[in-house]
Design a protein around this motif. Structure first.
Motif, PDB file in Angstrom:
ATOM      1  N   GLY A 382       0.808  -1.216   0.000  1.00 17.65           N
ATOM      2  CA  GLY A 382       0.000   0.000   0.000  1.00 17.65           C
ATOM      3  C   GLY A 382       0.835   1.257   0.000  1.00 17.65           C
ATOM      4  N   VAL A 383       2.091   1.147   0.485  1.00 16.13           N
ATOM      5  CA  VAL A 383       3.029   2.263   0.423  1.00 16.13           C
ATOM      6  C   VAL A 383       3.817   2.149  -0.873  1.00 16.13           C
ATOM      7  CG1 VAL A 383       5.036   3.341   1.506  1.00 16.13           C
ATOM      8  CG2 VAL A 383       3.198   2.410   2.931  1.00 16.13           C
ATOM      9  N   ARG A 384       3.673   3.128  -1.749  1.00 15.02           N
ATOM     10  CA  ARG A 384       4.376   3.089  -3.040  1.00 15.02           C
ATOM     11  C   ARG A 384       5.783   3.660  -2.952  1.00 15.02           C
ATOM     12  NH1 ARG A 384       1.826   2.075  -7.470  1.00 15.02           N
ATOM     13  NH2 ARG A 384       3.868   1.183  -7.887  1.00 15.02           N
ATOM     14  N   ALA A 385       6.019   4.469  -1.921  1.00 14.07           N
ATOM     15  CA  ALA A 385       7.348   5.061  -1.739  1.00 14.07           C
ATOM     16  C   ALA A 385       7.455   5.592  -0.315  1.00 14.07           C
ATOM     17  CB  ALA A 385       7.590   6.175  -2.747  1.00 14.07           C
ATOM     18  N   TYR A 386       8.687   5.694   0.154  1.00 15.38           N
ATOM     19  CA  TYR A 386       8.965   6.365   1.421  1.00 15.38           C
ATOM     20  C   TYR A 386       9.714   7.663   1.128  1.00 15.38           C
ATOM     21  CZ  TYR A 386       7.757   2.029   3.825  1.00 15.38           C
ATOM     22  OH  TYR A 386       7.097   0.918   4.293  1.00 15.38           O
ATOM     23  N   VAL A 387       9.303   8.712   1.791  1.00 10.38           N
ATOM     24  CA  VAL A 387      10.032   9.967   1.702  1.00 10.38           C
ATOM     25  C   VAL A 387      10.693  10.204   3.055  1.00 10.38           C
ATOM     26  CG1 VAL A 387       7.975  11.339   2.336  1.00 10.38           C
ATOM     27  CG2 VAL A 387       9.907  12.437   1.158  1.00 10.38           C
ATOM     28  N   THR A 401      21.586   8.375   3.822  1.00  9.97           N
ATOM     29  CA  THR A 401      21.507   8.174   2.375  1.00  9.97           C
ATOM     30  C   THR A 401      22.689   7.350   1.886  1.00  9.97           C
ATOM     31  OG1 THR A 401      20.373  10.302   2.192  1.00  9.97           O
ATOM     32  CG2 THR A 401      21.234   9.351   0.158  1.00  9.97           C
ATOM     33  N   GLU A 402      23.869   7.581   2.426  1.00  6.39           N
ATOM     34  CA  GLU A 402      25.033   6.778   2.063  1.00  6.39           C
ATOM     35  C   GLU A 402      24.813   5.312   2.433  1.00  6.39           C
ATOM     36  OE1 GLU A 402      28.669  10.048   2.453  1.00  6.39           O
ATOM     37  OE2 GLU A 402      28.063   8.865   4.201  1.00  6.39           O
ATOM     38  N   HIS A 407      23.741  -0.305   0.271  1.00  9.75           N
ATOM     39  CA  HIS A 407      22.934  -1.522   0.127  1.00  9.75           C
ATOM     40  C   HIS A 407      22.293  -1.620  -1.262  1.00  9.75           C
ATOM     41  CE1 HIS A 407      23.315  -3.037   4.169  1.00  9.75           C
ATOM     42  NE2 HIS A 407      22.998  -1.867   4.690  1.00  9.75           N
ATOM     43  N   ARG A 408      22.692  -0.768  -2.159  1.00 10.97           N
ATOM     44  CA  ARG A 408      22.204  -0.758  -3.553  1.00 10.97           C
ATOM     45  C   ARG A 408      20.694  -0.493  -3.625  1.00 10.97           C
ATOM     46  NH1 ARG A 408      27.143  -1.171  -3.058  1.00 10.97           N
ATOM     47  NH2 ARG A 408      28.497  -2.146  -4.629  1.00 10.97           N
ATOM     48  N   ILE A 409      20.201   0.305  -2.703  1.00 11.29           N
ATOM     49  CA  ILE A 409      18.795   0.697  -2.696  1.00 11.29           C
ATOM     50  C   ILE A 409      18.614   1.907  -3.605  1.00 11.29           C
ATOM     51  CG2 ILE A 409      16.995   1.725  -1.233  1.00 11.29           C
ATOM     52  CD1 ILE A 409      18.025  -0.089   1.029  1.00 11.29           C
ATOM     53  N   GLU A 410      17.565   1.878  -4.407  1.00 17.60           N
ATOM     54  CA  GLU A 410      17.284   2.997  -5.310  1.00 17.60           C
ATOM     55  C   GLU A 410      16.767   4.187  -4.505  1.00 17.60           C
ATOM     56  OE1 GLU A 410      14.649   1.857  -8.423  1.00 17.60           O
ATOM     57  OE2 GLU A 410      15.833   0.076  -8.961  1.00 17.60           O
ATOM     58  N   VAL A 411      17.446   5.313  -4.649  1.00 11.47           N
ATOM     59  CA  VAL A 411      17.091   6.552  -3.962  1.00 11.47           C
ATOM     60  C   VAL A 411      16.953   7.654  -5.008  1.00 11.47           C
ATOM     61  CG1 VAL A 411      17.799   8.236  -2.214  1.00 11.47           C
ATOM     62  CG2 VAL A 411      18.379   5.807  -1.911  1.00 11.47           C
ATOM     63  N   TYR A 412      15.924   8.484  -4.849  1.00 11.11           N
ATOM     64  CA  TYR A 412      15.669   9.562  -5.806  1.00 11.11           C
ATOM     65  C   TYR A 412      15.547  10.892  -5.075  1.00 11.11           C
ATOM     66  CZ  TYR A 412      14.644   5.755  -9.035  1.00 11.11           C
ATOM     67  OH  TYR A 412      14.740   4.630  -9.816  1.00 11.11           O
ATOM     68  N   GLU A 413      15.909  11.941  -5.752  1.00 17.78           N
ATOM     69  CA  GLU A 413      15.716  13.272  -5.201  1.00 17.78           C
ATOM     70  C   GLU A 413      14.218  13.584  -5.095  1.00 17.78           C
ATOM     71  OE1 GLU A 413      17.732  15.865  -7.852  1.00 17.78           O
ATOM     72  OE2 GLU A 413      19.754  15.233  -7.228  1.00 17.78           O
ATOM     73  N   ALA A 483       9.113  11.455  -7.000  1.00 15.24           N
ATOM     74  CA  ALA A 483      10.525  11.132  -7.202  1.00 15.24           C
ATOM     75  C   ALA A 483      11.070  11.850  -8.422  1.00 15.24           C
ATOM     76  CB  ALA A 483      10.702   9.624  -7.358  1.00 15.24           C
ATOM     77  N   GLY A 484      12.262  12.434  -8.257  1.00 16.57           N
ATOM     78  CA  GLY A 484      12.931  13.107  -9.358  1.00 16.57           C
ATOM     79  C   GLY A 484      14.086  12.282  -9.880  1.00 16.57           C
ATOM     80  N   LYS A 485      15.247  12.889  -9.988  1.00 14.48           N
ATOM     81  CA  LYS A 485      16.432  12.233 -10.532  1.00 14.48           C
ATOM     82  C   LYS A 485      16.971  11.186  -9.562  1.00 14.48           C
ATOM     83  CE  LYS A 485      21.156  13.330 -12.044  1.00 14.48           C
ATOM     84  NZ  LYS A 485      22.160  14.418 -12.145  1.00 14.48           N
ATOM     85  N   ARG A 486      17.395  10.037 -10.106  1.00 16.06           N
ATOM     86  CA  ARG A 486      17.960   9.005  -9.245  1.00 16.06           C
ATOM     87  C   ARG A 486      19.320   9.441  -8.718  1.00 16.06           C
ATOM     88  NH1 ARG A 486      18.871   2.455 -10.340  1.00 16.06           N
ATOM     89  NH2 ARG A 486      19.859   2.065  -8.332  1.00 16.06           N
ATOM     90  N   VAL A 487      19.568   9.115  -7.452  1.00 15.76           N
ATOM     91  CA  VAL A 487      20.835   9.451  -6.794  1.00 15.76           C
ATOM     92  C   VAL A 487      21.758   8.247  -6.899  1.00 15.76           C
ATOM     93  CG1 VAL A 487      21.936  10.133  -4.640  1.00 15.76           C
ATOM     94  CG2 VAL A 487      19.641  10.983  -5.193  1.00 15.76           C
TER      95      VAL A 487
END
Length: 851
Positions: A382-387, A401-402, A407-413, A483-487
């Motif tokens: 039900g949660v599509r993303a965490y901010v 964030t580091e 852990h190779r987790i996808e993070v976006y701005e 979500a914007g640009k991937r970090v």
């Protein structure tokens, strides 16, 4: 009964460890030929282990060795890669093809000719030493054995050998055993050889348990290892351990459901664990060695060497061998020898290689399906993303964030500002983590709170929500559209080096790195002050608001020149990547001026921590580690036995972590009490807080952990473990209300603070209304298991107290604010105690004392 020969003649070594091997290449040196003694006769120093593996790589085209990093004591972390010569010629292609399995966005490779990847990780607990000896035997056997089966296995598998996940701890234990080894060997369990002095060899240089560090990555060894791990993402990872001398041998499956993580597909537990167990059972059956499965140990926490691989599409497995803790030791079955323990681990390790090779396509398909199902499970959530974000502390935000990126987790701005769960998240100061991604299961582990469990007894922590550990505002979103640009990497930290001034420099205390910057300034002899009231200054960058705790550095008051001071400010700003501002006037735009009595001069901490038998080494190590690594601040580590003779005149701060301090006796306790009354700051954690109260060193009340048993209550003996275990607080997270106007609360911007609790120390709020700095709320439970009775006791109890005593004070923590070196949200409380403790004088103390 003697479990295996203690001293094996060189010619007998192979017949004992490899009774079926008929075709061992004589050009490959045996471990005993290289070392000059037989494996199992003594403990091998880590440098000799590395030297032997280097020799194997030199003489064989089946092996290569690489250094992946260095420990704190600068021992190399090495990996020996063993596979067929043909595979060695195409290792990079094998790696690239294998990684395709983990990317659902790309077409699956042809698995028909792909080898399985097997990682054998030895000796993560330094005093569980048999497995490092096994690493040499395993490497020798795989390289020297020329029989067709082994050759086929090396064609169908790539084997990574990590000889010691904890080299520093291993050598600490090796040196202990070697210096006490008798000739003949002594089997008496009371002998000094079998009983290391505190802290023992289990932990790393800072006495941490590296087997809990795969998720938080507090330590250099773990970060180096994880980088290698993600370079390959092996199908099987074996974590070799030892347990009590009176045990037998354990391998997985673990206890079904209650010790398994709900996020992991059942195919891991019911399929792969069971499949590999057959091979391990067969190997031990052949030796006649006893073993057990399905009874205990933990597959829930993602941060073990045997669980992290489960979250990466592999299968992680714990091996536990009864420990001789030396060269031989009596147990309930006779005498357990070092050689016997080595032989068992050798047998199961080689069985793992065989199982992986013979079932490689099953393992490869599982990994491919694992990442595909991760996307599917993420879509169902039900949660599509965490901010998450942080508007005031760029350092803490960056560290978290580091961690995600490691852990190779996808993070976006964050594309645009938003408000979620009543929190405001700003662009440039917040990030978005979608749940529909290959690392979905780790994402949920790090962000989601859990209150539902299949059992009430836990081997270790029952929750590990790292977003709470970092005290980062975060929220679940119904859409990932923000979500914007991937970090992929973080830009260098932007910090302000101020204009030079002849009046004063200012440092905001809200940034996590401010504490380290403050100590660097103090260590250079700079006079520093802190503010107790807010103000707005007219800085060289314009008007800026400063909250209590902010640091002021008056120029004219220094013992060094203005030019020298400016150079120090520049150096500290660059080293800690933190901004300073300068002012040319002490007249503030708003609030107090820089000459106010609400600005007080700080003392440089001169700290001591009591260590030794009875003190919890993990917690002592956490204090040492944080002061070393974050503040670059020395702390004297003094054994309890030395305390009665120690002069305390050089110290203004003493730390007592969880432990048993009754060995100090009344005279030593009175000595500590006098030191506090004369102006010292005593900081206590958990049971040390209870001890300080009972000794009259601090004022307070301890709540009984358990109610008096009803004399008529009867419980079945077989139910003792689950009944008693459910009453412990094995590791859960709660919310406290923090007084952010108190010096211990300086730098915090919200009164709501998550804390970690793993003990039953419960303190009553103070009678003095100003002395309870942090208090559990009436509904404090955030995540993890807690029994109803314990929760009722925790509600509204004190989390942090200050007890004024004469000219000094005792700062009492009900919990450990530095848990595993990764609770950045609460270790700031500890830093505040270190730096601001000497300034605390609680209003109404005299009145409170009269009552």
């Amino acid at each position: 009964m003697l479990w295996g020969a203690l001293v094996l003649p060189a010619l007998a070594q192979n017949s004992y460890y490899f009774p079926k091997a008929k075709n061992l290449d004589p050009s490959i040196p045996t471990p005993e030929a290289f070392l000059g003694y037989g494996i199992g006769e003594r403990q091998t120093r880590y440098d000799r282990v590395v030297a032997y593996l280097e020799e194997l790589a030199r003489v064989s085209d089946k092996a290569t060795i690489e250094t992946i990093g260095h420990t704190y004591e600068h021992r190399p972390q090495v990996i020996l890669t063993i596979t067929s010569p043909e595979n060695h010629g195409r290792l990079e292609r094998i790696r690239q093809e294998h990684l395709l399995l983990t990317d659902p966005a790309k077409a699956a490779p042809d698995m028909a000719n792909m080898p399985a990847l097997v990682h054998l990780g030895y000796n993560v607990h330094g005093n569980e030493s048999s497995s490092t000896e096994v690493s040499m035997l395993t490497a020798y056997y795989l390289i020297a054995n020329q029989d067709p089966e082994t050759q086929q296995h090396l064609q169908e598998a790539v084997v990574f050998i990590d000889p010691a996940l904890n080299p520093d701890g291993r050598d600490r234990h090796t040196n202990w055993v070697s210096m006490h080894q008798g000739n003949p060997a002594v089997s008496d369990p009371a002998d000094r050889e079998h009983n290391e002095v505190w802290p023992g060899g289990r932990g790393n240089h800072y006495w941490f348990d590296l087997n809990r560090d795969w998720l938080p990555l507090a330590h250099v060894e773990s970060r180096n290892r994880l980088e290698f791990y993600h370079k390959w993402l092996p199908n099987v990872f074996i974590d070799f351990h030892e347990m009590g001398t009176n045990s037998t041998y354990y391998f997985e499956p673990s206890k079904p459901y209650s010790s398994e993580n709900r996020l992991i597909p059942r195919s891991t537990y019911d399929g792969l664990n069971v499949l590999l167990a057959r091979y391990h059972a067969e190997a031990l059956d052949e030796l006649g060695s006893l073993y057990f499965t399905k009874e205990q140990y933990d597959n829930i926490y993602p941060g073990y060497g045997s669980t992290y691989p489960d979250f990466q599409g592999g299968v992680g497995i714990t091996f536990e061998q009864a420990s001789s803790r030396g060269n031989k030791q009596e147990n309930s079955l006779g005498v357990l020898t070092f050689a016997f323990t080595i032989r068992n681990h050798l047998a199961t390790g080689l069985a793992t290689v065989k199982a992986s090779a013979e079932n490689r396509e099953t393992l490869l398909r599982h990994q491919r399906e694992f990442y595909q199902s991760a996307l599917a499970d993420g879509r169902k959530n039900g949660v599509r993303a965490y901010v998450y974000g942080e508007n005031h502390d760029a350092t803490r935000l960056r560290k978290f964030t580091e961690l995600l990126l490691a852990h190779r987790i996808e993070v976006y701005e964050l594309e645009k500002p938003l408000t979620a769960d009543g929190r405001k998240f700003e662009k440039g100061k917040a990030y978005v983590v979608p749940t529909e991604q290959p690392q979905y299961r780790l994402v949920e582990s790090i962000f989601a709170k859990n209150k539902e469990f299949d059992d009430s007894v836990f081997y270790d922590a029952s929750t590990w929500t790292l977003a709470l550990a970092y005290n980062l505002p975060h929220a679940g979103l119904k859409s990932k559209a923000t979500a914007g640009k991937r970090v992929t990497e973080l830009a260098p930290v932007a910090f302000t080096v101020p204009e030079q001034t002849r009046y004063a420099y200012l440092l905001d205390w809200a940034d996590y790195n401010a504490a380290g910057a403050l100590y660097l300034l103090q260590n250079r002899g700079v006079i520093t002050q802190t503010v107790f009231k807010p103000f707005t200054a007219s800085t060289s960058s314009g008007p800026k608001a400063y909250q209590p705790g902010s640091i002021t550095i008056p120029v004219a008051s220094q013992k060094i020149s203005a030019d020298s001071l400016y150079k120090v400010i520049q150096e500290v700003a660059a080293k800690k990547q933190i901004s300073f501002e300068s002012v040319k006037t002490g007249l503030s735009v708003q609030g107090i001026d820089l000459g106010s009595n609400n600005i007080r001069t700080l003392k440089k901490p001169e700290a001591l921590i009591l260590t030794g038998q009875g003190v919890t080494s993990y917690e002592a190590g956490e204090v040492w580690f944080l002061l070393d690594q974050e503040l670059h601040m020395p702390i004297s580590k003094v054994d309890l036995s030395s305390f009665p003779r120690l002069s305390l005149s050089r110290y203004n701060t003493i730390v007592l972590v969880n432990g048993a301090y009754n060995s100090l006796g009344k005279t030593a306790a009175d000595k500590l009490k006098r030191w506090v009354q004369e102006g010292g700051t005593l900081i206590t954690f958990k049971s040390a807080s209870e001890w300080a109260i009972k000794q009259g060193i601090a004022q307070g009340n301890v709540v009984a952990a358990r109610d008096t048993a009803n004399g008529e209550l009867r419980i079945a003996f077989a139910d003792a473990a689950p009944t008693e275990g459910a009453q412990s607080v094995g590791g859960s997270i709660y919310e406290v209300d923090l007084d952010i106007t108190h010096p211990l609360g300086f730098g915090f911007t919200s009164r709501k603070l998550p804390v970690y609790r793993n003990s039953t120390t419960i303190l009553s709020p103070a009678k003095n209304p100003y002395s309870t700095v942090a208090q559990y709320t009436k509904d404090p439970w955030l995540s993890g298991y807690v029994s109803k009775s314990n929760l009722d006791k925790i509600r509204n109890s004190a989390a942090l107290l200050v007890s004024d005593q004469g000219q000094g004070r005792v700062i009492l923590f009900a919990d450990n604010p530095n848990f595993r070196g990764t609770w950045y949200g609460t270790n700031r409380l500890f830093f505040n105690a270190i730096f601001f403790g000497s300034l605390i004088k609680t209003p109404g103390t005299a009145v409170a004392a009269e009552h």
